[in-house]
Design a protein around this motif. Structure first.
Motif, mmCIF file in Angstrom:
data_model
loop_
_atom_site.group_PDB
_atom_site.id
_atom_site.type_symbol
_atom_site.label_atom_id
_atom_site.label_comp_id
_atom_site.label_asym_id
_atom_site.label_seq_id
_atom_site.Cartn_x
_atom_site.Cartn_y
_atom_site.Cartn_z
ATOM 1 N N ALA A 183 0.830 -1.199 0.000
ATOM 2 C CA ALA A 183 0.000 0.000 0.000
ATOM 3 C C ALA A 183 0.868 1.255 0.000
ATOM 4 O O ALA A 183 2.063 1.201 0.284
ATOM 5 N N ASP A 184 0.264 2.374 -0.296
ATOM 6 C CA ASP A 184 0.974 3.646 -0.246
ATOM 7 C C ASP A 184 1.351 3.972 1.194
ATOM 8 O O ASP A 184 0.568 3.760 2.116
ATOM 9 N N HIS A 185 2.563 4.491 1.371
ATOM 10 C CA HIS A 185 3.061 4.741 2.722
ATOM 11 C C HIS A 185 2.226 5.765 3.495
ATOM 12 O O HIS A 185 2.237 5.784 4.727
ATOM 13 N N SER A 186 1.482 6.604 2.769
ATOM 14 C CA SER A 186 0.691 7.634 3.442
ATOM 15 C C SER A 186 -0.440 7.043 4.281
ATOM 16 O O SER A 186 -1.025 7.735 5.127
ATOM 17 N N GLN A 187 -0.750 5.779 4.080
ATOM 18 C CA GLN A 187 -1.803 5.124 4.844
ATOM 19 C C GLN A 187 -1.341 4.664 6.222
ATOM 20 O O GLN A 187 -2.132 4.174 7.013
ATOM 21 N N GLU A 209 10.126 5.832 7.405
ATOM 22 C CA GLU A 209 9.361 6.718 6.530
ATOM 23 C C GLU A 209 9.523 6.288 5.074
ATOM 24 O O GLU A 209 10.624 6.215 4.536
ATOM 25 N N LYS A 210 8.421 5.950 4.456
ATOM 26 C CA LYS A 210 8.350 5.509 3.061
ATOM 27 C C LYS A 210 8.981 4.135 2.823
ATOM 28 O O LYS A 210 9.083 3.696 1.679
ATOM 29 N N ASP A 228 1.630 -4.269 6.340
ATOM 30 C CA ASP A 228 1.186 -4.846 5.066
ATOM 31 C C ASP A 228 2.276 -5.645 4.360
ATOM 32 O O ASP A 228 2.013 -6.287 3.340
#
Length: 216
Positions: free
Chosen positions: A19-23, A124-125, A182
């Motif tokens: 998934a996108d890290h912003s989640q 982060e990321k 995830d």
């Protein structure tokens, strides 16, 4: 032979898209370890050293004695020589905890400073953080083998099983690594593929840290 294992790698990568890290919340992480017998006393020292320095994040420990300052889950007799019990525990138990990131530390870890924001910088990321400690197959390699695998064999296996071009091949230490929620299944399955492929090709069972180095 390795072509079939590479197909399994591709299938796993396709099965577990990240998934996108912003989640995910980089403040939402915990430390965890496993220790029984004399190692449980080391785990107590680990947790105590962190708490003395003001580390406020939660610790979760699978051990055969209560670990003060941590949430303890009774466990013993889980040791085996490849240390895969750590990955099994992550997959079956730790992932159920309410955190976005799970930071494994060996029980003999000792905090000498509060890591503070440094942990957030690592995750982060990054869905997975596995430290690469040194070249494992280059001209600077001093050891003649790593768990029975010669440097050229190790490099060939990494190149055969990696989806991207390999610039260098590194070793790692199974005593510190981070997995985002995830990415748990992805990391576990890739480690198993690497372990089983090496067993089939060279008849040597590689431990967790060599498999983690492959994933990293």
């Amino acid at each position: 032979m390795m072509e079939e294992w590479r197909k399994r790698v591709d299938a796993v990568l396709k099965k577990y898209p990240l998934a996108d890290h912003s989640q995910f919340d980089t403040d939402n992480f915990c430390f965890w370890t496993m220790a029984d017998g004399k190692y449980a006393f080391m785990a107590q020292t680990l947790v105590s050293s962190a708490k003395r320095l003001g580390v406020k994040e939660d610790f979760h420990v699978h051990a055969d004695m209560p670990i003060h300052g941590a949430t303890t889950y009774y466990a013993k007799g889980f040791f085996e020589s490849t240390y895969f019990f750590k990955l099994i525990c992550l997959r079956d138990h730790i992932r159920k905890l309410p955190y976005d990131y799970f930071i494994f530390l060996d029980s003999d870890t000792f905090f000498v400073r509060n890591p503070g924001a440094f942990v957030k910088e690592l995750i982060e990321k990054n869905p997975v953080y596995i430290p690469m400690e040194g070249t494992a197959a280059g001209v600077r390699m001093k050891r003649t083998d790593w768990y029975g695998i010669k440097p050229n064999q190790y490099r060939a296996a990494i190149e055969a099983l990696c989806p991207n071009n390999v610039k260098d091949v590194y070793s790692s230490n199974g005593g510190f690594w981070i997995v985002r929620r995830d990415a748990v299944d992805l990391v576990y399955d890739l480690c198993v593929i690497f372990r089983d492929a090496m067993k089939e090709k060279y008849n040597i069972t590689m431990p967790d840290e060599s498999c983690l180095a492959y994933v990293g």
